[in-house]
Design a protein around this motif. Sequence first.
Motif, PDB file in Angstrom:
ATOM      1  N   GLN A   5       1.096  -1.238  -0.091  1.00 26.79           N
ATOM      2  CA  GLN A   5       0.369   0.109   0.279  1.00 26.79           C
ATOM      3  C   GLN A   5       0.447   1.189   0.190  1.00 26.79           C
ATOM      4  O   GLN A   5       1.705   1.403   0.800  1.00 26.79           O
ATOM      5  CB  GLN A   5      -1.242   0.285   1.419  1.00 26.79           C
ATOM      6  N   LYS A   6       0.484   2.307  -1.373  1.00 23.98           N
ATOM      7  CA  LYS A   6       1.033   3.799  -0.968  1.00 23.98           C
ATOM      8  C   LYS A   6      -0.003   4.644  -0.759  1.00 23.98           C
ATOM      9  O   LYS A   6      -0.827   4.775  -0.719  1.00 23.98           O
ATOM     10  CB  LYS A   6       1.416   3.281  -2.014  1.00 23.98           C
ATOM     11  N   TYR A   7       0.983   5.283   0.540  1.00 23.91           N
ATOM     12  CA  TYR A   7       0.482   6.627   1.193  1.00 23.91           C
ATOM     13  C   TYR A   7       1.196   7.707   0.378  1.00 23.91           C
ATOM     14  O   TYR A   7       2.097   8.013   1.172  1.00 23.91           O
ATOM     15  CB  TYR A   7       0.873   6.701   2.753  1.00 23.91           C
ATOM     16  N   GLY A   8      -0.117   8.722  -0.021  1.00 18.52           N
ATOM     17  CA  GLY A   8       1.141  10.153  -0.796  1.00 18.52           C
ATOM     18  C   GLY A   8       0.685  11.246   0.112  1.00 18.52           C
ATOM     19  O   GLY A   8      -0.236  10.474   1.418  1.00 18.52           O
ATOM     20  N   GLY A   9       1.467  12.138  -0.114  1.00 16.51           N
ATOM     21  CA  GLY A   9       1.467  13.221   1.349  1.00 16.51           C
ATOM     22  C   GLY A   9       0.728  13.524   1.675  1.00 16.51           C
ATOM     23  O   GLY A   9       0.072  13.888   2.938  1.00 16.51           O
ATOM     24  N   THR A  10      -0.316  14.187   1.107  1.00 18.99           N
ATOM     25  CA  THR A  10      -1.311  14.619   1.120  1.00 18.99           C
ATOM     26  C   THR A  10      -2.351  13.798   2.157  1.00 18.99           C
ATOM     27  O   THR A  10      -3.056  13.562   2.976  1.00 18.99           O
ATOM     28  CB  THR A  10      -3.017  15.123   0.175  1.00 18.99           C
ATOM     29  N   PHE A 171      -3.095   4.933  -2.618  1.00 19.37           N
ATOM     30  CA  PHE A 171      -3.822   5.833  -2.033  1.00 19.37           C
ATOM     31  C   PHE A 171      -3.265   7.000  -1.998  1.00 19.37           C
ATOM     32  O   PHE A 171      -2.003   7.473  -2.053  1.00 19.37           O
ATOM     33  CB  PHE A 171      -3.878   5.275   0.038  1.00 19.37           C
ATOM     34  N   THR A 172      -4.188   8.002  -2.133  1.00 19.14           N
ATOM     35  CA  THR A 172      -4.066   9.177  -2.695  1.00 19.14           C
ATOM     36  C   THR A 172      -5.408   9.818  -2.527  1.00 19.14           C
ATOM     37  O   THR A 172      -5.884   9.782  -1.424  1.00 19.14           O
ATOM     38  CB  THR A 172      -3.766   9.424  -4.278  1.00 19.14           C
ATOM     39  N   ASP A 173      -5.157  12.039  -2.172  1.00 15.00           N
ATOM     40  CA  ASP A 173      -6.671  12.165  -2.612  1.00 15.00           C
ATOM     41  C   ASP A 173      -7.437  12.480  -2.897  1.00 15.00           C
ATOM     42  O   ASP A 173      -8.189  13.624  -3.707  1.00 15.00           O
ATOM     43  CB  ASP A 173      -5.582  13.376  -2.433  1.00 15.00           C
ATOM     44  N   VAL A 174      -7.704  11.091  -4.765  1.00 13.76           N
ATOM     45  CA  VAL A 174      -8.562  11.589  -5.025  1.00 13.76           C
ATOM     46  C   VAL A 174      -8.698  10.187  -5.236  1.00 13.76           C
ATOM     47  O   VAL A 174      -8.538   9.413  -5.012  1.00 13.76           O
ATOM     48  CB  VAL A 174      -8.746  12.674  -6.841  1.00 13.76           C
ATOM     49  N   VAL A 177      -7.826   7.802 -11.517  1.00 12.80           N
ATOM     50  CA  VAL A 177      -7.747   8.381 -12.655  1.00 12.80           C
ATOM     51  C   VAL A 177      -9.068   8.381 -12.790  1.00 12.80           C
ATOM     52  O   VAL A 177     -10.366   7.935 -13.062  1.00 12.80           O
ATOM     53  CB  VAL A 177      -7.193   7.210 -13.442  1.00 12.80           C
ATOM     54  N   TYR A 178      -9.054  10.203 -14.138  1.00  8.88           N
ATOM     55  CA  TYR A 178     -10.199  10.616 -14.546  1.00  8.88           C
ATOM     56  C   TYR A 178      -9.596  11.408 -15.411  1.00  8.88           C
ATOM     57  O   TYR A 178      -8.304  11.453 -15.884  1.00  8.88           O
ATOM     58  CB  TYR A 178     -10.667  12.238 -13.250  1.00  8.88           C
ATOM     59  N   ASP A 179     -10.451  11.272 -16.373  1.00  9.56           N
ATOM     60  CA  ASP A 179      -9.453  12.039 -18.083  1.00  9.56           C
ATOM     61  C   ASP A 179      -9.117  13.351 -17.936  1.00  9.56           C
ATOM     62  O   ASP A 179      -8.840  13.526 -18.683  1.00  9.56           O
ATOM     63  CB  ASP A 179     -11.192  11.866 -18.811  1.00  9.56           C
ATOM     64  N   ARG A 180      -9.213  13.754 -17.152  1.00  6.17           N
ATOM     65  CA  ARG A 180      -8.678  15.247 -16.798  1.00  6.17           C
ATOM     66  C   ARG A 180      -8.493  15.464 -15.005  1.00  6.17           C
ATOM     67  O   ARG A 180      -9.059  14.667 -14.614  1.00  6.17           O
ATOM     68  CB  ARG A 180      -9.735  16.601 -17.418  1.00  6.17           C
ATOM     69  N   ASP A 181      -7.892  16.779 -15.053  1.00  2.58           N
ATOM     70  CA  ASP A 181      -7.252  16.636 -13.274  1.00  2.58           C
ATOM     71  C   ASP A 181      -9.332  16.741 -12.453  1.00  2.58           C
ATOM     72  O   ASP A 181      -9.099  18.653 -12.984  1.00  2.58           O
ATOM     73  CB  ASP A 181      -6.561  17.433 -12.758  1.00  2.58           C
ATOM     74  N   PRO A 182      -9.269  16.177 -11.704  1.00  3.91           N
ATOM     75  CA  PRO A 182     -10.831  16.438 -10.950  1.00  3.91           C
ATOM     76  C   PRO A 182     -10.738  17.853 -10.856  1.00  3.91           C
ATOM     77  O   PRO A 182     -11.759  18.364 -10.031  1.00  3.91           O
ATOM     78  CB  PRO A 182     -11.065  15.281 -10.331  1.00  3.91           C
ATOM     79  N   ARG A 183      -9.542  18.189 -10.119  1.00  2.57           N
ATOM     80  CA  ARG A 183      -9.785  19.116  -8.829  1.00  2.57           C
ATOM     81  C   ARG A 183     -10.046  20.208 -10.555  1.00  2.57           C
ATOM     82  O   ARG A 183     -10.519  21.895  -9.284  1.00  2.57           O
ATOM     83  CB  ARG A 183      -8.114  19.270  -8.652  1.00  2.57           C
ATOM     84  N   ILE A 184      -9.602  20.637 -10.972  1.00  2.37           N
ATOM     85  CA  ILE A 184      -9.379  21.073 -12.003  1.00  2.37           C
ATOM     86  C   ILE A 184     -10.540  21.866 -12.766  1.00  2.37           C
ATOM     87  O   ILE A 184     -11.476  22.731 -13.106  1.00  2.37           O
ATOM     88  CB  ILE A 184      -7.939  21.812 -12.471  1.00  2.37           C
ATOM     89  N   ALA A 207      -0.893  14.571 -16.550  1.00  2.00           N
ATOM     90  CA  ALA A 207      -1.942  14.472 -15.009  1.00  2.00           C
ATOM     91  C   ALA A 207      -0.444  13.324 -14.211  1.00  2.00           C
ATOM     92  O   ALA A 207      -0.219  12.397 -14.465  1.00  2.00           O
ATOM     93  CB  ALA A 207      -2.935  12.861 -15.626  1.00  2.00           C
ATOM     94  N   GLN A 208      -0.688  13.736 -12.984  1.00  2.71           N
ATOM     95  CA  GLN A 208       0.985  14.060 -12.762  1.00  2.71           C
ATOM     96  C   GLN A 208      -0.152  13.033 -11.251  1.00  2.71           C
ATOM     97  O   GLN A 208       0.690  13.150 -10.214  1.00  2.71           O
ATOM     98  CB  GLN A 208       1.479  15.413 -11.753  1.00  2.71           C
ATOM     99  N   VAL A 209      -1.503  12.213 -11.405  1.00  6.93           N
ATOM    100  CA  VAL A 209      -1.252  11.415  -9.995  1.00  6.93           C
ATOM    101  C   VAL A 209      -1.089   9.853 -10.328  1.00  6.93           C
ATOM    102  O   VAL A 209      -0.326   9.847  -8.816  1.00  6.93           O
ATOM    103  CB  VAL A 209      -3.279  10.401 -10.773  1.00  6.93           C
TER     104      VAL A 209
HETATM  105  P1  ADP Z   1      -0.173  12.069  -3.550  1.00 10.09           P
HETATM  106  O1  ADP Z   1       0.767  12.623  -2.592  1.00 10.09           O
HETATM  107  O2  ADP Z   1      -1.265  10.833  -3.029  1.00 10.09           O
HETATM  108  O3  ADP Z   1       0.994  10.891  -5.064  1.00 10.09           O
HETATM  109  P2  ADP Z   1      -0.532  13.217  -5.832  1.00 10.09           P
HETATM  110  O4  ADP Z   1      -0.791  14.776  -5.842  1.00 10.09           O
HETATM  111  O5  ADP Z   1       0.801  13.179  -6.797  1.00 10.09           O
HETATM  112  O6  ADP Z   1      -0.398  12.747  -4.812  1.00 10.09           O
HETATM  113  O7  ADP Z   1      -1.570  12.825  -7.448  1.00 10.09           O
HETATM  114  C1  ADP Z   1      -2.552  13.230  -7.262  1.00 10.09           C
HETATM  115  C2  ADP Z   1      -3.657  14.423  -7.787  1.00 10.09           C
HETATM  116  O8  ADP Z   1      -3.451  14.690  -9.387  1.00 10.09           O
HETATM  117  C3  ADP Z   1      -4.742  14.433  -7.344  1.00 10.09           C
HETATM  118  O9  ADP Z   1      -4.596  15.691  -6.531  1.00 10.09           O
HETATM  119  C4  ADP Z   1      -5.718  15.216  -8.663  1.00 10.09           C
HETATM  120  O10 ADP Z   1      -5.330  16.957  -8.212  1.00 10.09           O
HETATM  121  C5  ADP Z   1      -4.324  15.241  -9.811  1.00 10.09           C
HETATM  122  N1  ADP Z   1      -4.388  14.584 -10.579  1.00 10.09           N
HETATM  123  C6  ADP Z   1      -4.023  15.494 -12.123  1.00 10.09           C
HETATM  124  N2  ADP Z   1      -4.718  14.894 -13.430  1.00 10.09           N
HETATM  125  C7  ADP Z   1      -5.108  13.857 -12.450  1.00 10.09           C
HETATM  126  C8  ADP Z   1      -6.510  12.693 -13.345  1.00 10.09           C
HETATM  127  N3  ADP Z   1      -6.388  12.679 -14.610  1.00 10.09           N
HETATM  128  N4  ADP Z   1      -6.976  11.518 -12.565  1.00 10.09           N
HETATM  129  C9  ADP Z   1      -7.126  11.504 -10.792  1.00 10.09           C
HETATM  130  N5  ADP Z   1      -6.073  12.320 -10.682  1.00 10.09           N
HETATM  131  C10 ADP Z   1      -5.011  13.785 -11.052  1.00 10.09           C
END
Ligand code: ADP
Length: 241
Positions: A5-10, A171-174, A177-184, A207-209
Amino acid sequence: MRIVQKYGGTSLGDEGKIRLAARRMTGLARQGAQVVAVVSAQGQLTDELIEKAARVNRRGAAREMDAYLAAGEQMSAALMAMAIGALGYPAVSLTGWQAGIRTDSVHGNGRILEIDTTRILAELEKGRIVVVAGFQGVSPDNDITTLGRGGSDTTAVALAAWLHADRCQIFTDVDGVYDRDPRIYPDATRFGRISYERMLSLIGSGAQVLHDRSVEIARDHGIRLEVLSAFSGEPGTIVGE
Ligand code: ADP
Ligand code: ASP
Ligand code: MG
């Protein structure tokens, strides 16, 4: 069952979030799973460290930057092991070097060449949850290297490959994976499943997810990745064939 399991910073931004992750791990371990966690530096710590280093030397040696930045993940790993310990479960934190992660000599963008899993397997055998500091390894000269921004994903997937894990969860904060950055783009669409190639092309367009090398390793080793929310408990996106 063996799970990485991987946990990102947020997902580790405060003590409550660390405890939540620790509870998920101990829950699995108590059901008999072998759990290896990979953790990133807490919150925006890596950015803060980069800014701080730049105030001291705008062009600090890459070797020293790696030694400095790797400390963020090391602190997370030790803190997580303590949080797991507080729940009454044995845990051990390992730096990249202690976990046997060998890279090339490219500071700031090291590539994992090999993982000597002896120590991790010995710790799992003792019944411990193993918490590995993400984003780092050691070069052939025994210097600390980092894997590039977002590189903890790659630590996790490489460990899943070398440890022959049954599952690899990111594990991450979204919540996937979406077709575009869901935060924007609030109207972005989430994938239930996505192929490695489509995932790589999304990453290629910004997409840096996930770290690109993590997806390449997953593809090359046939590892199915689960990208999911650290908070919701819902299934996320499967990256695989
Ligand atoms: P972590 O700290 O968990 O590694 P990241 O910040 O590296 O998290 O990646 C998660 C973020 O990637 C999300 O908060 C989101 O804003 C961004 N993101 C960009 N493109 C996408 C995408 N296509 N689908 C999901 N998330 C995306
Ligand atoms: N902490 C590192 C970064 O911010 C690695 C990671 O989060 O995956 O890039
Ligand atoms: Mg990331």
